[in-house]
Design a protein around this motif. Structure first.
Motif, PDB file in Angstrom:
ATOM      1  N   PHE A   1       0.838  -1.202   0.000  1.00 54.42           N
ATOM      2  CA  PHE A   1       0.000   0.000   0.000  1.00 54.42           C
ATOM      3  C   PHE A   1       0.873   1.253   0.000  1.00 54.42           C
ATOM      4  N   PHE A   2       2.017   1.196   0.660  1.00 54.16           N
ATOM      5  CA  PHE A   2       2.924   2.337   0.731  1.00 54.16           C
ATOM      6  C   PHE A   2       3.338   2.798  -0.667  1.00 54.16           C
ATOM      7  N   VAL A   3       3.587   1.842  -1.552  1.00 52.13           N
ATOM      8  CA  VAL A   3       4.006   2.162  -2.914  1.00 52.13           C
ATOM      9  C   VAL A   3       2.809   2.506  -3.789  1.00 52.13           C
ATOM     10  N   GLU A   4       1.828   1.621  -3.823  1.00 51.76           N
ATOM     11  CA  GLU A   4       0.702   1.781  -4.750  1.00 51.76           C
ATOM     12  C   GLU A   4      -0.125   3.018  -4.450  1.00 51.76           C
ATOM     13  N   HIS A   5      -0.394   3.282  -3.170  1.00 54.32           N
ATOM     14  CA  HIS A   5      -1.236   4.436  -2.856  1.00 54.32           C
ATOM     15  C   HIS A   5      -0.539   5.742  -3.215  1.00 54.32           C
ATOM     16  N   ASN A   6       0.714   5.872  -2.800  1.00 53.57           N
ATOM     17  CA  ASN A   6       1.429   7.134  -3.002  1.00 53.57           C
ATOM     18  C   ASN A   6       1.769   7.384  -4.467  1.00 53.57           C
ATOM     19  N   LYS A   7       2.184   6.339  -5.185  1.00 58.67           N
ATOM     20  CA  LYS A   7       2.674   6.531  -6.548  1.00 58.67           C
ATOM     21  C   LYS A   7       1.708   6.035  -7.622  1.00 58.67           C
ATOM     22  N   GLY A   8       0.711   5.271  -7.223  1.00 60.86           N
ATOM     23  CA  GLY A   8      -0.255   4.753  -8.181  1.00 60.86           C
ATOM     24  C   GLY A   8      -1.606   5.419  -8.053  1.00 60.86           C
ATOM     25  N   HIS A   9      -2.245   5.242  -6.919  1.00 58.01           N
ATOM     26  CA  HIS A   9      -3.594   5.774  -6.714  1.00 58.01           C
ATOM     27  C   HIS A   9      -3.651   7.283  -6.888  1.00 58.01           C
ATOM     28  N   HIS A  10      -2.713   7.998  -6.285  1.00 55.13           N
ATOM     29  CA  HIS A  10      -2.764   9.463  -6.366  1.00 55.13           C
ATOM     30  C   HIS A  10      -2.490   9.968  -7.780  1.00 55.13           C
ATOM     31  N   ARG A  11      -1.836   9.193  -8.553  1.00 51.34           N
ATOM     32  CA  ARG A  11      -1.561   9.597  -9.937  1.00 51.34           C
ATOM     33  C   ARG A  11      -2.740   9.279 -10.857  1.00 51.34           C
ATOM     34  N   HIS A  12      -3.383   8.122 -10.621  1.00 52.84           N
ATOM     35  CA  HIS A  12      -4.413   7.651 -11.549  1.00 52.84           C
ATOM     36  C   HIS A  12      -5.830   7.718 -10.976  1.00 52.84           C
ATOM     37  N   VAL A  13      -6.005   8.333  -9.824  1.00 51.16           N
ATOM     38  CA  VAL A  13      -7.310   8.358  -9.160  1.00 51.16           C
ATOM     39  C   VAL A  13      -8.413   8.824 -10.103  1.00 51.16           C
ATOM     40  N   ALA A  14      -9.590   8.216  -9.955  1.00 50.57           N
ATOM     41  CA  ALA A  14     -10.777   8.573 -10.745  1.00 50.57           C
ATOM     42  C   ALA A  14     -10.539   8.417 -12.239  1.00 50.57           C
ATOM     43  N   THR A  15      -9.750   7.409 -12.610  1.00 50.07           N
ATOM     44  CA  THR A  15      -9.572   7.041 -14.016  1.00 50.07           C
ATOM     45  C   THR A  15      -9.712   5.520 -14.108  1.00 50.07           C
ATOM     46  N   PRO A  16      -9.930   4.993 -15.312  1.00 56.32           N
ATOM     47  CA  PRO A  16     -10.029   3.522 -15.458  1.00 56.32           C
ATOM     48  C   PRO A  16      -8.740   2.798 -15.105  1.00 56.32           C
ATOM     49  N   HIS A  17      -7.618   3.514 -15.014  1.00 56.28           N
ATOM     50  CA  HIS A  17      -6.322   2.888 -14.711  1.00 56.28           C
ATOM     51  C   HIS A  17      -6.124   2.636 -13.216  1.00 56.28           C
ATOM     52  N   ASP A  18      -7.004   3.147 -12.384  1.00 59.92           N
ATOM     53  CA  ASP A  18      -6.815   3.060 -10.940  1.00 59.92           C
ATOM     54  C   ASP A  18      -7.643   1.929 -10.350  1.00 59.92           C
ATOM     55  N   PRO A  19      -7.020   0.886  -9.804  1.00 61.79           N
ATOM     56  CA  PRO A  19      -7.786  -0.215  -9.204  1.00 61.79           C
ATOM     57  C   PRO A  19      -8.491   0.185  -7.913  1.00 61.79           C
ATOM     58  N   ALA A  20      -8.118   1.323  -7.336  1.00 61.67           N
ATOM     59  CA  ALA A  20      -8.725   1.753  -6.069  1.00 61.67           C
ATOM     60  C   ALA A  20      -9.855   2.755  -6.258  1.00 61.67           C
ATOM     61  N   SER A  21     -10.264   3.014  -7.505  1.00 67.29           N
ATOM     62  CA  SER A  21     -11.404   3.899  -7.775  1.00 67.29           C
ATOM     63  C   SER A  21     -12.577   3.039  -8.226  1.00 67.29           C
ATOM     64  N   SER A  22     -13.656   3.046  -7.445  1.00 64.73           N
ATOM     65  CA  SER A  22     -14.800   2.183  -7.746  1.00 64.73           C
ATOM     66  C   SER A  22     -15.689   2.798  -8.813  1.00 64.73           C
ATOM     67  N   ARG A  23     -16.431   1.931  -9.490  1.00 69.21           N
ATOM     68  CA  ARG A  23     -17.274   2.336 -10.608  1.00 69.21           C
ATOM     69  C   ARG A  23     -18.747   2.287 -10.202  1.00 69.21           C
ATOM     70  N   MET A  24     -19.525   3.193 -10.753  1.00 65.03           N
ATOM     71  CA  MET A  24     -20.965   3.176 -10.519  1.00 65.03           C
ATOM     72  C   MET A  24     -21.532   1.854 -11.041  1.00 65.03           C
ATOM     73  N   GLY A  25     -22.335   1.188 -10.210  1.00 70.99           N
ATOM     74  CA  GLY A  25     -22.887  -0.111 -10.566  1.00 70.99           C
ATOM     75  C   GLY A  25     -22.054  -1.276 -10.092  1.00 70.99           C
ATOM     76  N   GLU A  26     -20.882  -0.991  -9.534  1.00 76.13           N
ATOM     77  CA  GLU A  26     -19.987  -2.029  -9.025  1.00 76.13           C
ATOM     78  C   GLU A  26     -20.211  -2.178  -7.525  1.00 76.13           C
ATOM     79  N   SER A  27     -20.563  -3.375  -7.089  1.00 69.46           N
ATOM     80  CA  SER A  27     -20.756  -3.594  -5.656  1.00 69.46           C
ATOM     81  C   SER A  27     -19.414  -3.657  -4.949  1.00 69.46           C
ATOM     82  N   PHE A  28     -19.432  -3.489  -3.630  1.00 71.49           N
ATOM     83  CA  PHE A  28     -18.185  -3.583  -2.881  1.00 71.49           C
ATOM     84  C   PHE A  28     -17.569  -4.968  -3.033  1.00 71.49           C
ATOM     85  N   TYR A  29     -18.418  -6.004  -3.113  1.00 75.47           N
ATOM     86  CA  TYR A  29     -17.909  -7.376  -3.183  1.00 75.47           C
ATOM     87  C   TYR A  29     -17.289  -7.672  -4.551  1.00 75.47           C
TER      88      TYR A  29
END
Length: 471
Positions: A161-189
């Motif tokens: 998480f130390f690597v992915e959040h700081n260098k991945g999520h913050h760079r790609h947030v709210a784009t299809p490239h970010d695995p940590a940004s959820s999509r409308m219609g996608e359940s938590f599970y």
């Protein structure tokens, strides 16, 4: 007394309030276990989930919201106040004490299966909250705080998480490239396995590319993922040797549910929100409207103001006590604690959140981040307004945000200088010094830095956003 953002930074009473919440959260399993012993009521081992999923939402409702911001004149003083730093530092030894205590209890073999389930669940909540501590520390500039972040992630076995959040999520947030940004219609599970697997792959790829530039193997000791995972192996191995093999399943299960608590927070923070592509193919800057926010006081104090998420994405290195509320940021109907409960019940989540996503995008779901298999269903359920055809979904709306949050994209700076500064966090790349940690040795000219290279300090600005810095 009335608690508001300014008071939180300037009054002793509010500081005591913050510290009290930290102590309560850190000792949740111990509190529950002690109450169980005193009352003989086995269900008290479940005190932590009752606290997080019931008492905190009630307290949020009772205490209410506070949208006030710290005065601009006190922001520097507020950020430099060491009190808030020590709140994060001291959580870590308490976290480790609780983890070791819980492992010892499991190793004794004296707990009933009900008590064991309650202890595991309660410990996982402490581990989940500890990831938030690691999150706060991992964004900071001092190297010691970044090491503390890795240490806090060890009990929950989520060091990548130390690597992915700081260098991945913050760079790609709210784009299809970010695995940590959820999509409308996608359940938590559906989101949980996608984000867990995607974040792991992203973290590994980020480190592989960084080390490749230095001519080092991804399996070297310089890999931040391996360093963090090694801490987990040492911790788990030590506890297993000390208290017996029964401890290992307990540690692994609490780690999974602790990580799941982090990911459910990720799920609700950017649900359905999407940054648009500009004409040059780059995504627009992350803006206040790309994060769901909330101002309920109790959860904000509990989670280091994480609910002021838009300001955090705009200024990742800003300390939590100085984060601000923005009027143009979309708002959740209640605090994170209550929203987590909703996320666990997909039909209820969709019923409450989907109309808010639609309203946020002014009825035009072409602007939203949609679950691929649900696009047709969502478009049929929420048809676009009559004037939608005149809008171009490939570009951000004209009134997207203020210049403070986006900034103009400067042209490539002249190479007549040897120093270039990140316009967000102030990091300076000096050609004479290079950036060895990123694989650029001293003497590496600016022209050889890839255009897609992101600032190593904040990760939200790329090379094309840097400006010439004075000598």
């Amino acid at each position: 007394m009335s608690i508001n953002a300014a008071d939180l930074g300037r009054t002793t009473d509010s500081k005591r309030y913050l510290w009290l919440w930290g102590i309560v959260v850190a000792f949740l399993p111990l509190i529950g276990g002690s109450l169980a012993e005193l009352t003989g009521w086995t269900a008290m081992w479940f005190f932590a989930p009752v606290f997080l999923y019931l008492l905190v939402p009630i307290a949020d409702y009772w205490v209410g919201e506070d949208s006030s911001n710290p005065d601009q004149s006190v922001l520097t003083q507020l950020e430099s106040d060491p009190y808030y730093r020590w709140c994060t530092y001291l959580f870590i030894p308490v976290q480790y004490a609780v983890t070791i205590w819980a492992a010892w209890l499991v190793g004794t073999g004296m707990l009933s299966w009900v008590a064991l389930v309650g202890l595991t669940w309660s410990t996982s909540i402490v581990s989940g909250v500890a990831i938030n501590t690691a999150h706060e520390l991992g964004h900071k500039k001092p190297a010691i705080e970044r090491w503390f972040s890795k240490i806090a992630l060890a009990p929950v076995a989520y060091g990548h998480f130390f690597v992915e959040h700081n260098k991945g999520h913050h760079r790609h947030v709210a784009t299809p490239h970010d695995p940590a940004s959820s999509r409308m219609g996608e359940s938590f599970y559906a989101f949980l396995p996608r984000t867990m697997g995607g974040s792991l792959r992203s973290a590994w790829e980020i480190e592989r590319l960084r080390l490749e530039r230095s001519g080092k193997s991804v399996w070297s000791v310089h890999n931040d993922n391996l360093q963090a995972w090694a801490m987990t192996v040492v911790l788990y191995g030590t506890l297993t040797v000390a208290f017996g093999w029964a401890v290992l399943p307990f540690l692994l299960i609490q780690a999974f549910f602790g990580a799941a608590l982090l990911e459910v927070v990720n799920y609700l923070e950017h649900y359905g929100l999407l940054r648009q592509r500009a004409a040059d193919g780059r995504y627009e800057r992350c803006q206040p409207r790309h994060s769901w926010n909330n101002n309920h006081v109790v959860t904000n104090v509990l989670l280091y103001h994480l609910q002021r998420h838009s300001d955090h994405h705009a200024h990742p290195t800003r300390r939590y006590q100085a984060l601000r509320h923005f009027e143009d940021a979309p708002q959740l109907p209640t605090g994170y604690a209550g929203m987590i409960v909703l996320a666990f019940i997909p039909p209820l989540w969709f019923r409450i959140m989907d109309p808010r996503v639609v309203a946020h995008h002014r009825g035009d779901l072409r602007y939203a981040n949609l679950q691929p298999g649900k696009r047709e269903t969502l478009f049929n359920r929420y048809p676009a307004p009559l004037d939608a055809a005149t809008n171009d979904p490939g570009l951000a709306p004209a009134d997207a945000t203020s210049q403070e949050h986006v900034g103009e994209n400067p042209e490539h700076p002249s190479t007549s200088t040897s120093r270039f500064a990140c316009v967000e966090c102030g990091y300076v790349y000096d050609e004479r010094e290079g950036c060895p940690s990123e694989g650029f040795e001293p003497g590496t000219p600016w022209s050889r830095i890839p255009d897609s290279w992101a600032c190593p300090q904040c990760a939200v600005r790329e090379k094309v956003d840097f400006i010439p810095a004075g000598s």
